[in-house]
Design a protein around this motif. Structure first.
Motif, PDB file in Angstrom:
ATOM      1  N   ASN A 172       0.854  -1.171   0.139  1.00 21.59           N
ATOM      2  CA  ASN A 172       0.053  -0.027  -0.042  1.00 21.59           C
ATOM      3  C   ASN A 172       1.080   1.211   0.023  1.00 21.59           C
ATOM      4  O   ASN A 172       0.670   2.115  -0.421  1.00 21.59           O
ATOM      5  N   LEU A 173       1.985   1.103   0.733  1.00 18.18           N
ATOM      6  CA  LEU A 173       2.754   2.533   0.647  1.00 18.18           C
ATOM      7  C   LEU A 173       3.409   2.636  -0.734  1.00 18.18           C
ATOM      8  O   LEU A 173       3.554   3.722  -1.215  1.00 18.18           O
ATOM      9  N   CYS A 174       3.970   1.538  -1.243  1.00 20.73           N
ATOM     10  CA  CYS A 174       4.439   1.643  -2.675  1.00 20.73           C
ATOM     11  C   CYS A 174       3.346   2.264  -3.590  1.00 20.73           C
ATOM     12  O   CYS A 174       3.641   2.966  -4.614  1.00 20.73           O
ATOM     13  N   LYS A 175       2.237   1.615  -3.527  1.00 17.86           N
ATOM     14  CA  LYS A 175       1.183   1.875  -4.330  1.00 17.86           C
ATOM     15  C   LYS A 175       0.899   3.344  -4.203  1.00 17.86           C
ATOM     16  O   LYS A 175       0.569   4.236  -5.233  1.00 17.86           O
ATOM     17  N   LYS A 176       0.805   4.124  -3.271  1.00 19.85           N
ATOM     18  CA  LYS A 176       0.472   5.606  -2.895  1.00 19.85           C
ATOM     19  C   LYS A 176       1.516   6.202  -3.503  1.00 19.85           C
ATOM     20  O   LYS A 176       1.272   7.243  -4.314  1.00 19.85           O
TER      21      LYS A 176
ATOM     22  N   THR B 206      -4.147   7.353   4.762  1.00 19.34           N
ATOM     23  CA  THR B 206      -4.778   7.056   5.864  1.00 19.34           C
ATOM     24  C   THR B 206      -6.040   7.120   6.035  1.00 19.34           C
ATOM     25  O   THR B 206      -6.751   6.743   7.088  1.00 19.34           O
ATOM     26  N   ILE B 207      -6.904   7.512   4.889  1.00 19.98           N
ATOM     27  CA  ILE B 207      -8.317   7.302   5.018  1.00 19.98           C
ATOM     28  C   ILE B 207      -8.545   6.156   3.956  1.00 19.98           C
ATOM     29  O   ILE B 207      -9.623   5.255   4.334  1.00 19.98           O
ATOM     30  N   VAL B 208      -8.038   6.002   3.019  1.00 19.08           N
ATOM     31  CA  VAL B 208      -8.154   4.858   1.892  1.00 19.08           C
ATOM     32  C   VAL B 208      -7.957   3.602   2.575  1.00 19.08           C
ATOM     33  O   VAL B 208      -8.731   2.439   2.328  1.00 19.08           O
ATOM     34  N   THR B 209      -6.800   3.329   3.122  1.00 15.24           N
ATOM     35  CA  THR B 209      -6.558   1.811   3.839  1.00 15.24           C
ATOM     36  C   THR B 209      -7.407   1.527   4.717  1.00 15.24           C
ATOM     37  O   THR B 209      -7.967   0.450   4.729  1.00 15.24           O
ATOM     38  N   PRO B 210      -7.927   2.322   5.711  1.00 16.61           N
ATOM     39  CA  PRO B 210      -8.951   1.707   6.594  1.00 16.61           C
ATOM     40  C   PRO B 210     -10.371   1.734   6.144  1.00 16.61           C
ATOM     41  O   PRO B 210     -11.025   0.596   6.692  1.00 16.61           O
ATOM     42  N   ILE B 211     -10.671   2.163   5.068  1.00 19.62           N
ATOM     43  CA  ILE B 211     -12.115   1.881   4.340  1.00 19.62           C
ATOM     44  C   ILE B 211     -11.763   0.455   3.707  1.00 19.62           C
ATOM     45  O   ILE B 211     -12.718  -0.214   3.627  1.00 19.62           O
ATOM     46  N   ARG B 212     -10.752   0.531   3.111  1.00 21.77           N
ATOM     47  CA  ARG B 212     -10.547  -0.809   2.440  1.00 21.77           C
ATOM     48  C   ARG B 212     -10.288  -2.046   3.416  1.00 21.77           C
ATOM     49  O   ARG B 212     -10.694  -3.101   3.159  1.00 21.77           O
ATOM     50  N   SER B 213     -10.028  -1.650   4.624  1.00 17.30           N
ATOM     51  CA  SER B 213     -10.189  -2.442   5.729  1.00 17.30           C
ATOM     52  C   SER B 213     -11.319  -2.964   6.186  1.00 17.30           C
ATOM     53  O   SER B 213     -11.282  -3.650   6.937  1.00 17.30           O
ATOM     54  N   SER B 214     -12.416  -2.290   5.798  1.00 14.36           N
ATOM     55  CA  SER B 214     -13.692  -2.724   6.246  1.00 14.36           C
ATOM     56  C   SER B 214     -14.187  -3.987   5.510  1.00 14.36           C
ATOM     57  O   SER B 214     -15.449  -4.284   5.615  1.00 14.36           O
ATOM     58  N   GLY B 215     -13.440  -4.305   4.709  1.00 19.26           N
ATOM     59  CA  GLY B 215     -13.635  -5.382   3.661  1.00 19.26           C
ATOM     60  C   GLY B 215     -14.262  -6.659   4.575  1.00 19.26           C
ATOM     61  O   GLY B 215     -15.227  -7.469   4.179  1.00 19.26           O
ATOM     62  N   PRO B 216     -13.655  -6.888   5.564  1.00 22.35           N
ATOM     63  CA  PRO B 216     -14.001  -8.164   6.542  1.00 22.35           C
ATOM     64  C   PRO B 216     -15.625  -8.199   6.876  1.00 22.35           C
ATOM     65  O   PRO B 216     -16.303  -8.979   6.915  1.00 22.35           O
ATOM     66  N   PHE B 217     -16.147  -6.801   6.812  1.00 17.95           N
ATOM     67  CA  PHE B 217     -17.515  -6.950   7.122  1.00 17.95           C
ATOM     68  C   PHE B 217     -18.390  -7.510   5.962  1.00 17.95           C
ATOM     69  O   PHE B 217     -19.272  -8.356   6.133  1.00 17.95           O
ATOM     70  N   PHE B 218     -17.874  -7.225   4.835  1.00 20.89           N
ATOM     71  CA  PHE B 218     -18.847  -7.985   3.640  1.00 20.89           C
ATOM     72  C   PHE B 218     -18.209  -9.362   3.599  1.00 20.89           C
ATOM     73  O   PHE B 218     -19.159 -10.205   3.205  1.00 20.89           O
ATOM     74  N   THR B 219     -17.139  -9.711   3.900  1.00 20.93           N
ATOM     75  CA  THR B 219     -16.739 -11.004   3.877  1.00 20.93           C
ATOM     76  C   THR B 219     -17.588 -11.939   4.897  1.00 20.93           C
ATOM     77  O   THR B 219     -17.789 -12.986   4.770  1.00 20.93           O
ATOM     78  N   PHE B 220     -17.589 -11.141   6.169  1.00 24.50           N
ATOM     79  CA  PHE B 220     -18.635 -11.915   7.193  1.00 24.50           C
ATOM     80  C   PHE B 220     -19.751 -12.183   6.848  1.00 24.50           C
ATOM     81  O   PHE B 220     -20.152 -13.344   7.042  1.00 24.50           O
ATOM     82  N   ILE B 221     -20.459 -11.475   5.984  1.00 23.18           N
ATOM     83  CA  ILE B 221     -21.958 -11.743   5.506  1.00 23.18           C
ATOM     84  C   ILE B 221     -21.921 -12.875   4.723  1.00 23.18           C
ATOM     85  O   ILE B 221     -22.562 -14.190   4.774  1.00 23.18           O
ATOM     86  N   GLY B 222     -20.833 -12.726   3.524  1.00 22.99           N
ATOM     87  CA  GLY B 222     -20.789 -14.009   2.723  1.00 22.99           C
ATOM     88  C   GLY B 222     -20.209 -15.378   3.451  1.00 22.99           C
ATOM     89  O   GLY B 222     -20.704 -16.487   3.055  1.00 22.99           O
ATOM     90  N   ALA B 223     -19.338 -15.380   4.387  1.00 29.76           N
ATOM     91  CA  ALA B 223     -18.998 -16.461   5.011  1.00 29.76           C
ATOM     92  C   ALA B 223     -19.852 -17.039   5.771  1.00 29.76           C
ATOM     93  O   ALA B 223     -20.053 -18.285   5.879  1.00 29.76           O
ATOM     94  N   ILE B 224     -20.757 -16.386   6.352  1.00 31.07           N
ATOM     95  CA  ILE B 224     -22.000 -16.703   7.251  1.00 31.07           C
ATOM     96  C   ILE B 224     -22.863 -17.638   6.580  1.00 31.07           C
ATOM     97  O   ILE B 224     -23.201 -18.670   6.619  1.00 31.07           O
TER      98      ILE B 224
END
Length: 299
Positions: A17-21, A100-118
């Motif tokens: 992510n650092l290199c990508k920025k 520092t805004i983009v990475t945390p929003i991207r990190s909310s991905g587990p919520f969507f994964t949570f729905i699918g995993a269940i």
């Protein structure tokens, strides 16, 4: 063991992510994306040739890429299309928003994964793992409040919607990965090789329409050392992530959450390098993410 492989994936994702920025700042997004994926593909290409011409050596080394049926190629192409769309949206957002805004929003991905995993995989974590998961999700929500102090309105900024869409597509791809690895029995290097190949084809089609015919856009592109670095780091992250998914006991919703520990690098190191605002306040939800990861590992 799959949890610790997830942490290794998070380490490489944070550096990625650092290199990508650095790669996309003031640069053309599509050729940067092609350069990063192409660099990773070139890095893994020797494994393919070794599998074709030296199959016994490749099998002994554990990096053999076997032939796969056309039907499986179709499944991999679907993943490539999903991730190509996710990356295009994410790179555009990263170009216009603080890391520092983009990475945390991207990190909310587990919520969507949570729905699918269940509902798709019927995953059932234990109580401590549930607690760790929701601590991570709550910490992600705190970042949106901090973002408003940087003049970013989460309801009106189109790049916020772009990164949210990218996150949803990325989470969908993560759920799909479990099917590709466990149900189709693909090994990590095979999936990475063909996935990268099809993403490159998709990007070449897009670039042939939007970038190659435009001299001004071609002149605006700047090659940077961080472009191949992004590709190689992503390759390493994907390898450890797919190795973790090979474990039949791996829970995709928890593995997705563990990968969020990449925030340590993005918020602490990235905030210092790119001199972004509110670094100290962002440490509070960061600690929440680390606490959630600890609870999952401790369980």
């Amino acid at each position: 063991m799959w949890m610790y492989l997830g942490l290794l994936a998070a380490l490489f994702l944070g550096l990625h992510n650092l290199c990508k920025k650095h790669a996309v700042q003031g640069n053309e997004v599509f050729p940067v994306l092609l350069g990063t994926i192409g660099s990773g593909f070139i890095f893994i290409l020797p494994l393919f040739f070794s599998s074709v011409f030296l199959p016994e050596y490749s099998k002994a080394s554990g990096f053999f890429i076997p032939e796969i049926p056309w039907e499986v190629h179709g499944f991999i192409f679907i993943k490539s299309a999903i991730m190509a769309a996710s990356w295009i949206l994410a790179y555009q957002a990263l170009k216009h928003l603080p890391i520092t805004i983009v990475t945390p929003i991207r990190s909310s991905g587990p919520f969507f994964t949570f729905i699918g995993a269940i509902f798709i995989y019927n995953e059932r974590p234990n109580p401590l793992q549930w607690l760790g998961f929701f601590v991570i999700i709550f910490s992600m929500m705190l970042y949106s409040r901090i973002g408003k102090k940087e003049g970013i309105n989460f309801k009106r900024n189109k790049w916020i919607f772009a990164i949210i869409a990218a996150t949803f597509l990325g989470a969908s791809s993560g759920l799909y990965d479990k099917y590709l690895i466990q149900s189709l029995d693909l090994n990590p290097q095979t999936l990475i090789f063909w996935f990268s190949f099809y993403v490159i084809l998709i990007l070449l089609v897009i670039l042939s329409i939007s970038w190659f015919p435009n001299p001004e856009k071609r002149k605006a592109f700047t090659w940077r050392w961080s472009i191949p670095a992004v590709g190689v780091l992503l390759l390493a992250a994907d390898y450890f992530y797919f190795k973790a998914l090979q474990d039949p006991e791996a829970l995709i919703m928890l593995l997705s959450a563990i990968k969020r520990s990449q925030l340590i690098i993005a918020v602490v190191v990235g905030g210092l390098i790119f001199k972004e605002q509110n670094k100290r306040k962002k440490l509070v939800p960061l600690c929440g993410v680390l606490l959630g990861v600890f609870l999952i590992l401790y369980s």
